[in-house]
Design a protein around this motif. Structure first.
Motif, PDB file in Angstrom:
ATOM      1  N   MET A   1     -87.175  42.872  90.273  1.00 38.50           N
ATOM      2  CA  MET A   1     -88.045  43.028  91.437  1.00 38.50           C
ATOM      3  C   MET A   1     -87.266  43.695  92.568  1.00 38.50           C
ATOM      4  O   MET A   1     -86.093  43.422  92.751  1.00 38.50           O
ATOM      5  CB  MET A   1     -88.543  41.648  91.894  1.00 38.50           C
ATOM      6  N   SER A  19     -92.711  45.346  91.745  1.00 42.24           N
ATOM      7  CA  SER A  19     -92.288  45.080  90.366  1.00 42.24           C
ATOM      8  C   SER A  19     -93.341  45.586  89.395  1.00 42.24           C
ATOM      9  O   SER A  19     -94.543  45.416  89.641  1.00 42.24           O
ATOM     10  CB  SER A  19     -92.084  43.578  90.153  1.00 42.24           C
ATOM     11  N   LEU A 109     -97.942  40.910  89.859  1.00 46.79           N
ATOM     12  CA  LEU A 109     -97.222  39.861  90.605  1.00 46.79           C
ATOM     13  C   LEU A 109     -98.048  38.589  90.707  1.00 46.79           C
ATOM     14  O   LEU A 109     -99.243  38.643  91.022  1.00 46.79           O
ATOM     15  CB  LEU A 109     -96.893  40.350  92.023  1.00 46.79           C
ATOM     16  N   SER A 130     -92.414  37.923  89.305  1.00 48.47           N
ATOM     17  CA  SER A 130     -92.725  39.115  88.509  1.00 48.47           C
ATOM     18  C   SER A 130     -92.923  38.735  87.045  1.00 48.47           C
ATOM     19  O   SER A 130     -92.715  37.595  86.647  1.00 48.47           O
ATOM     20  CB  SER A 130     -91.610  40.157  88.651  1.00 48.47           C
TER      21      SER A 130
END
Ligand SMILES: [Zn+2]
Ligand SMILES: [Zn+2]
Length: 278
Positions: A1, A19, A109, A130
């Motif tokens: 991330m 991410s 996410l 993530s």
């Protein structure tokens, strides 16, 4: 991330998270032009941003949200209490309400929200997770770090956590007494001492990045926070485990690439596969 604090403190807060092709801002306390400029400082564009997630309705966290959302057609995620207490015009802005103390998803996410103690309608802090299980916590504007918040922010790979004021500087400073009392209350902001106590309880084996955020311009100094955190980390024997930093107010602090060292959910072979080995 990828995490990039764009601005941190009472003059505006905004944090960029990215991410697996999903990019969001947590808080939008800067206007569209300044947000764009700070994103460029970290090699990103405002067009990449797919959502704005708001912690609470105070001006330094929400000021740019409506205008950025309208200009770039981005939805704003917030609690009902924050929405009701804000000046966001629901007729021209896409708003998505999430219940506090819940988990919701934006693209790739997962966002885990937890209620905080602060003088706002329904404030939240977040753990952003993530796909590979990397967890990054972001929490500021805490009058008190209560046990549910401490639990929520434990087991993170990166932690962006408030260290607002030095108690002596606040006590001796020029703020009116009513404001000093508000800041020091359970619904105000975390002192450096309280922040370090909380950090000590939250540091886990996976924590690799600790960034202290929302420092007061008047009642704190970067060197005080850095010294306190350095002493704490060395006392805990965590100096080599961690990268320590202090978030900046007037420029982007930098870009952090944070990854989970070990998979969050180890994959075990399916039972029938295992059986077939015998
Ligand atoms: Zn604030
Ligand atoms: Zn606030």
């Amino acid at each position: 991330m990828i995490v990039a604090p764009l601005s941190s403190g009472s003059a505006g807060n905004s944090y960029y998270f990215e991410s697996d092709g999903t990019s969001i801002l947590v808080d939008a306390g800067l206007g569209p032009r300044e947000t764009r400029k700070r994103l460029e400082q970290v090699g990103k564009t405002i067009e990449q941003v797919q959502a704005i997630v708001i912690t609470h309705e105070h001006y330094d966290h929400i000021r740019g949200a409506g205008s950025i959302a309208r200009k770039y057609h981005i939805p704003i995620y917030l609690t009902q209490g924050t929405l009701d207490a804000s000046r966001i015009n629901r007729d021209v802005t896409t708003t998505i309400v999430f219940p506090n103390d819940s988990t919701f998803t934006i693209g790739e996410l997962n966002i885990h929200a937890r209620r905080t103690l602060h003088d706002a309608a329904d404030p939240a802090c977040f753990v952003i997770e993530s796909r590979d299980g990397t967890r990054v916590g972001v929490a500021s504007d805490l009058g008190h770090a209560d046990a549910p918040v401490i639990r929520h922010l434990s087991d993170c790979d990166g932690l962006f956590f408030e260290a607002n004021h030095d108690l002596d500087m606040l006590r001796m400073g020029s703020y009116p007494w009513s404001l000093k009392r508000r800041i020091m209350s359970r619904f105000g902001h975390l002192s450096n001492d309280d922040s370090m106590t909380a950090v000590q309880r939250m540091i886990g084996a996976d924590l690799k990045n600790l960034c202290l955020i929302h420092l007061s311009q008047k009642n704190n100094h970067e060197s005080i926070v850095r010294d306190m955190a350095t002493r704490l980390l060395s006392r805990l024997g965590a100096t080599n485990q961690l990268e320590l930093s202090i978030a900046k107010q007037f420029e982007a602090t930098g870009v952090y690439e944070i990854a989970r060292r070990r998979p969050a959910r180890p994959r075990l072979p399916a039972l029938n596969t295992q059986m077939a080995l015998f």
